[in-house]
Enzyme design. Structure first.
Site, PDB file in Angstrom:
ATOM      1  N   GLY A 187       4.545 -10.520   4.128  1.00 46.94           N
ATOM      2  CA  GLY A 187       5.278 -10.424   5.388  1.00 46.94           C
ATOM      3  C   GLY A 187       4.617 -11.155   6.548  1.00 46.94           C
ATOM      4  O   GLY A 187       3.396 -11.176   6.668  1.00 46.94           O
ATOM      5  N   GLY A 221      11.091  -2.893   5.375  1.00 49.04           N
ATOM      6  CA  GLY A 221      10.331  -4.150   5.409  1.00 49.04           C
ATOM      7  C   GLY A 221       9.884  -4.524   4.007  1.00 49.04           C
ATOM      8  O   GLY A 221      10.075  -5.662   3.554  1.00 49.04           O
ATOM      9  N   HIS A 222       9.330  -3.553   3.294  1.00 44.31           N
ATOM     10  CA  HIS A 222       8.921  -3.797   1.908  1.00 44.31           C
ATOM     11  C   HIS A 222      10.137  -4.148   1.049  1.00 44.31           C
ATOM     12  O   HIS A 222      10.084  -5.049   0.218  1.00 44.31           O
ATOM     13  CB  HIS A 222       8.245  -2.544   1.325  1.00 44.31           C
ATOM     14  CG  HIS A 222       6.988  -2.128   2.029  1.00 44.31           C
ATOM     15  ND1 HIS A 222       6.900  -0.972   2.765  1.00 44.31           N
ATOM     16  CD2 HIS A 222       5.759  -2.706   2.092  1.00 44.31           C
ATOM     17  CE1 HIS A 222       5.675  -0.844   3.248  1.00 44.31           C
ATOM     18  NE2 HIS A 222       4.957  -1.883   2.862  1.00 44.31           N
ATOM     19  N   LYS A 267       4.764  -9.965   9.302  1.00 46.58           N
ATOM     20  CA  LYS A 267       4.245  -8.834  10.075  1.00 46.58           C
ATOM     21  C   LYS A 267       2.717  -8.880  10.171  1.00 46.58           C
ATOM     22  O   LYS A 267       2.134  -8.608  11.208  1.00 46.58           O
ATOM     23  CB  LYS A 267       4.719  -7.531   9.404  1.00 46.58           C
ATOM     24  CG  LYS A 267       3.993  -6.268   9.796  1.00 46.58           C
ATOM     25  CD  LYS A 267       4.483  -5.766  11.115  1.00 46.58           C
ATOM     26  CE  LYS A 267       3.987  -4.397  11.508  1.00 46.58           C
ATOM     27  NZ  LYS A 267       2.747  -3.932  10.994  1.00 46.58           N
ATOM     28  N   SER A 313       4.253   1.386   7.731  1.00 46.17           N
ATOM     29  CA  SER A 313       3.984   2.681   7.100  1.00 46.17           C
ATOM     30  C   SER A 313       3.335   3.635   8.096  1.00 46.17           C
ATOM     31  O   SER A 313       3.438   4.850   7.970  1.00 46.17           O
ATOM     32  CB  SER A 313       3.056   2.494   5.905  1.00 46.17           C
ATOM     33  OG  SER A 313       3.625   1.567   5.008  1.00 46.17           O
ATOM     34  N   MET A 355       0.835  -1.204   0.000  1.00 47.11           N
ATOM     35  CA  MET A 355       0.000   0.000   0.000  1.00 47.11           C
ATOM     36  C   MET A 355       0.871   1.255   0.000  1.00 47.11           C
ATOM     37  O   MET A 355       0.399   2.347   0.330  1.00 47.11           O
ATOM     38  CB  MET A 355      -0.944  -0.007   1.201  1.00 47.11           C
ATOM     39  CG  MET A 355      -1.911  -1.194   1.135  1.00 47.11           C
ATOM     40  SD  MET A 355      -3.439  -0.940   2.038  1.00 47.11           S
ATOM     41  CE  MET A 355      -2.833  -0.719   3.676  1.00 47.11           C
ATOM     42  N   ALA A 362       4.056   4.011   0.852  1.00 45.55           N
ATOM     43  CA  ALA A 362       4.785   4.554   2.006  1.00 45.55           C
ATOM     44  C   ALA A 362       5.823   3.511   2.419  1.00 45.55           C
ATOM     45  O   ALA A 362       5.866   3.040   3.556  1.00 45.55           O
ATOM     46  CB  ALA A 362       3.849   4.914   3.155  1.00 45.55           C
TER      47      ALA A 362
HETATM   48  P1  AMP Z   1       1.516  -2.957   3.461  1.00 50.78           P
HETATM   49  O1  AMP Z   1       2.087  -1.949   2.521  1.00 50.78           O
HETATM   50  O2  AMP Z   1       1.544  -2.533   4.885  1.00 50.78           O
HETATM   51  O3  AMP Z   1       0.180  -3.489   2.999  1.00 50.78           O
HETATM   52  O4  AMP Z   1       2.505  -4.192   3.409  1.00 50.78           O
HETATM   53  C1  AMP Z   1       2.847  -4.834   2.211  1.00 50.78           C
HETATM   54  C2  AMP Z   1       3.581  -6.118   2.520  1.00 50.78           C
HETATM   55  O5  AMP Z   1       4.761  -5.823   3.268  1.00 50.78           O
HETATM   56  C3  AMP Z   1       2.752  -7.080   3.380  1.00 50.78           C
HETATM   57  O6  AMP Z   1       2.939  -8.407   2.912  1.00 50.78           O
HETATM   58  C4  AMP Z   1       3.328  -6.876   4.746  1.00 50.78           C
HETATM   59  O7  AMP Z   1       3.185  -7.996   5.599  1.00 50.78           O
HETATM   60  C5  AMP Z   1       4.789  -6.603   4.446  1.00 50.78           C
HETATM   61  N1  AMP Z   1       5.410  -5.864   5.548  1.00 50.78           N
HETATM   62  C6  AMP Z   1       4.915  -4.761   6.167  1.00 50.78           C
HETATM   63  N2  AMP Z   1       5.744  -4.376   7.163  1.00 50.78           N
HETATM   64  C7  AMP Z   1       6.773  -5.278   7.174  1.00 50.78           C
HETATM   65  C8  AMP Z   1       7.953  -5.422   7.979  1.00 50.78           C
HETATM   66  N3  AMP Z   1       8.212  -4.590   8.974  1.00 50.78           N
HETATM   67  N4  AMP Z   1       8.775  -6.452   7.696  1.00 50.78           N
HETATM   68  C9  AMP Z   1       8.504  -7.309   6.682  1.00 50.78           C
HETATM   69  N5  AMP Z   1       7.416  -7.214   5.891  1.00 50.78           N
HETATM   70  C10 AMP Z   1       6.562  -6.216   6.132  1.00 50.78           C
END
Ligand code: AMP
Length: 263
Positions: free
Chosen positions: A130, A17-18, A132, A169, A11, A13
């Site tokens: 992740g 991690g990404h 996470k 994010s 999503m 930002a």
């Molecule tokens: P999001 O942008 O928050 O929807 O996350 C996109 C992907 O990145 C999802 O598969 C999350 O689980 C992963 N993700 C988010 N934060 C982390 C992190 N700190 N470490 C590893 N993967 C992450």
């Protein structure tokens, strides 16, 4: 052999991690695609959607250095064209009746809907997600199984700040006094993993909530669950994989984190 496409849905930002997901995909596939789409259907709180951080220029820079080959930056119209049926009749059973499923009603229907739509468009071989978002990962695994999909789902470990706070994010929205206490979340998860050797899940759960609640932090849930079924366990011997999962409010920001206690 043709390209093996690795896909990282996000999503935006973006943070390290990404980046770790992109790098893993880079190492294991020949073409890495990343999507940035702030999916409105997975937000149960309109304020949360409005305040969700967005910074595409920064994201593009990060993706370029991380080695992403293709960025998919769709509009809402592209993902949900009027008239296109994107609702799914999947049954997640009790997987969505716990934790995030209780506190964010409808959230996982939105997640499944958008991931399915993105997979239909991108058609990857491997999907990188992740740890996470442990429950989200479990839901997507169940969706792929129900759809009889050949896509391989890969779980990537949680990347943390130097003080242990899981990268998110949402962290940019933390005000200094909340940012200061937020590392207590990971400290408590680590304490729970340590204490698993000598106490029962229910005792650990109760003390973890007491340890976390305090100035700046308010626990929404802290659960010790079977890593497959996501149901709370009574004894550590009851499940092959055990995960402690928590959601904590740090001021106006809701943070989630987890730790694998047993695998
Ligand atoms: P999001 O942008 O928050 O929807 O996350 C996109 C992907 O990145 C999802 O598969 C999350 O689980 C992963 N993700 C988010 N934060 C982390 C992190 N700190 N470490 C590893 N993967 C992450």
């Amino acid at each position: 052999m043709g390209h093996r496409v690795g896909f990282v849905p996000t999503m935006g930002a973006l943070h390290q991690g990404h980046v770790s997901l992109i790098q893993r995909a880079k190492a294991e596939t020949s073409l890495v695609m990343c999507s940035i789409f702030v999916n409105p259907t997975q937000f149960n709180d309109p304020e949360d959607l409005k305040k969700y951080p967005r910074n595409t220029a920064w994201d593009v820079k990060l993706l370029t250095t991380a080695g992403c080959d293709v960025l998919f930056l769709p509009s809402t119209q592209e993902i949900y064209p009027p008239g296109l049926k994107t609702g799914l009749s999947l049954d997640f059973g009790s997987l969505e009746e716990v934790m995030e499923g209780i506190f964010r009603p409808g959230h996982f229907d939105g997640v499944a809907q958008v991931v399915k739509r993105l997979l239909d468009i991108v058609q990857p071989h491997r999907l990188y997600m992740g740890q996470k978002d442990y429950q989200q990962f479990t839901i997507v695994a169940s969706m792929l199984e129900q759809l009889d999909s050949d896509i391989e789902l890969v779980m990537c470990p949680i990347v943390r700040e130097a003080d242990g706070l899981a990268m998110s994010s949402r962290n940019v929205r933390l005000q200094p006094q909340y940012r200061k206490v937020a590392p207590k979340i990971y400290q408590t998860l680590q304490w729970a993993r340590e204490t698993a050797k000598k106490a029962l899940p229910a005792q650990i759960r109760k003390e973890a909530v007491d340890r976390l609640n305090g100035p700046g932090l308010k626990v929404e849930y802290f659960e010790i669950v079977d890593g497959q079924t996501l149901q709370p366990i009574e004894q550590f011997a009851d499940a092959e994989t055990v995960v402690a999962c928590t959601a904590v409010w740090a001021g106006e920001v809701r943070l989630i984190d987890n730790i694998i206690i047993k695998n």
